[in-house]
Design an enzyme around this catalytic site. Structure first.
Site, PDB file in Angstrom:
ATOM      1  N   ASP A 119       0.816  -1.068   0.010  1.00 40.59           N
ATOM      2  CA  ASP A 119       0.093   0.126  -0.185  1.00 40.59           C
ATOM      3  C   ASP A 119       0.885   1.131  -0.165  1.00 40.59           C
ATOM      4  OD1 ASP A 119      -2.293   1.730   0.597  1.00 40.59           O
ATOM      5  OD2 ASP A 119      -3.449   0.123   1.111  1.00 40.59           O
TER       6      ASP A 119
ATOM      7  N   HIS B 191       2.313   1.676  -3.113  1.00 38.62           N
ATOM      8  CA  HIS B 191       1.267   3.056  -3.931  1.00 38.62           C
ATOM      9  C   HIS B 191       1.776   4.554  -3.929  1.00 38.62           C
ATOM     10  CE1 HIS B 191      -2.487   0.205  -2.892  1.00 38.62           C
ATOM     11  NE2 HIS B 191      -1.576  -0.432  -3.833  1.00 38.62           N
TER      12      HIS B 191
END
Ligand SMILES: *[C@@H]1O[C@H](CO)[C@@H](O)[C@H](O)[C@H]1NC(C)=O
Ligand SMILES: *[C@@H]1O[C@H](CO)[C@@H](O)[C@H](O)[C@H]1NC(C)=O
Ligand SMILES: *[C@@H]1O[C@H](CO)[C@@H](O)[C@H](O)[C@H]1NC(C)=O
Length: 402
Positions: A221, A244
């Protein structure tokens, strides 16, 4: 040698040892019964060593030497009597595989209410997250809190340095820095697979003067994320990917969020991340502020959305996107950002129709789209960025008047 003289020398030697130890008392968890054999739960032994160290009137250090220590969950709870208080983790701490064993815990390992804390030693915090990822229902429930434990929670910590440790395969976020002031995280390694859900690298919220330097993050993430109340934050020489990317926000989901102010991200490299550097806020938000954000000297290698301000952030369609965000974004600088984009829109500045962005500057950017369908492009709304130097793709903008 006569025995008197021998005695004299020994006394002298003993004296030396005591003098050395007077600097820092060392509490080895193994002398408190920890096994470090990868089978025994060593939580209690670590607790005993910590209590001794923390209540000692002298600067103290808990030593967790090489070995694998099973730890159900543990809080390094302060305040302590003397400082600095240190935790030398050379071994591996291992979390329970079954996430249900940590159901009531915010984080598996916590450092709480400590001043002048030092954590170091090259050791590993292994969250053993694989089973948790396979059961992760954050998207379905539209929230994760309360269901999975973060690897390392750092709460109410001041004037401290966390240096040279690894966070591996956390069940949820790897590290959460909350309510802290003057904390430096350096030479941290964060490792989890690209597919692991919600394993944000380091999240910072409601904290001031946090430095994240010389750190390497590969996770599933956000590499770094900065929540409300993050102020005077410096990120330097961090590598990210997979993951991310580096994110300010999301902001504006909850009432009473504190301003985000003074975030500098410089000399970082992102490789194969879904996003580069972004600021994200929710539509239909309460009033809020995010200002003074500088992104400088950043290399993008195969990165989606390398430069992104997104005031329409709304994952899983949980919001009323028709109502604009009321988070006011101002004083943002994107400077010396270069490399390759995996999305054709390499620069997207999508600000709120309700509170347009103010004072966004873009200087010396060179981003190439490495897919098919033409060159990289940019998109802007509700913003009039100021351009300095060479900027490619050309950003929807006026030139700085010289
Ligand atoms: C981390 O700590 C270990 C153990 O003290 C040491 O051998 C190693 O050199 C340190 N690594 C860094 C990057 O400081
Ligand atoms: C911040 O913390 C470091 C590490 O403990 C300390 O050396 C420094 O003096 C602190 N800075 C301030 C302004 O208190
Ligand atoms: C920081 O900058 C130096 C000099 O340009 C470069 O060699 C290094 O790779 C950069 N570090 C990161 C993490 O981008």
């Amino acid at each position: 040698m006569d025995s008197k003289r021998f005695q004299g020398i020994t006394t002298c030697l003993l004296f030396l040892v005591v003098v050395t130890n007077a600097q820092t008392s060392i509490f080895d968890v193994k002398t408190f019964g920890a096994k470090g054999d990868g089978r025994t739960d060593d939580s209690q032994a670590i607790g005993k060593a910590w209590n001794k160290a923390c209540t000692s009137p002298k600067p103290s250090r808990v030593l967790i030497s090489k070995g694998t220590y099973i730890v159900g969950s543990f809080v390094f709870q302060g305040p302590c009597m003397a400082s600095p208080i240190s935790v030398d983790v050379q071994g591996t701490l291992q979390a329970p595989v079954n996430p249900n064993q940590l159901l009531t815990k915010n984080s598996w390992i916590a450092f709480q209410n400590l001043n002048n804390l030092r954590v170091f030693g090259g050791g590993v915090f292994d969250g053993q997250g694989a089973l948790a990822w396979s059961q992760n229902s954050c998207a379905k429930l539209k929230r994760c809190s309360g269901s999975l434990a973060m690897n390392i929670g750092i709460t109410g910590v001041t004037n401290s340095v966390i240096n040279n440790i690894t966070s591996l395969n956390s069940k949820l976020f790897h590290m959460n820095v909350l309510g802290c002031n003057n904390v430096t995280l350096k030479k941290i390694k964060i490792i989890a697979p690209e597919q692991s859900l919600n394993t944000d690298g380091i999240h910072v919220g409601r904290s001031t003067n946090v430095n994240i330097i010389d750190t390497n993050i590969k996770t599933g993430d956000d590499c770094l994320s900065f929540g409300d109340g993050s102020q005077q934050i410096t990120v330097e020489r961090v590598t990210c990917g997979p993951g991310h990317g580096i994110s300010i926000g999301s902001l504006g989901k909850y009432p009473n969020e504190q301003p985000v102010k003074g975030i500098t991200v410089k000399n970082c490299t992102l490789t194969n991340t879904q996003n580069g550097v972004r600021v994200k806020t929710w539509p239909a938000s309460p009033i809020g502020v995010a200002s003074d954000m500088n992104f400088d000297d950043i290399v993008m290698k195969n990165v989606g959305n390398p430069i992104l301000i997104d005031q329409h952030y709304c994952p899983y369609n949980q919001c009323k996107d028709k109502i604009p965000s009321r988070i006011k974004i101002s004083n943002v600088m994107f400077k010396n950002i270069r490399g390759t984009s995996t999305t054709q829109t390499a620069v997207k500045i999508a600000c709120s129709a309700g509170v347009p962005c103010q004072n966004v500057a873009i200087s010396n950017v060179n981003l190439k789209f490495n897919g098919v369908g033409g060159p990289a492009v940019s998109e802007c709304s509700n913003v009039k960025p100021t351009i300095f130097g060479n900027v490619y793709p050309r950003v929807c903008a006026r030139r700085a008047s010289l």
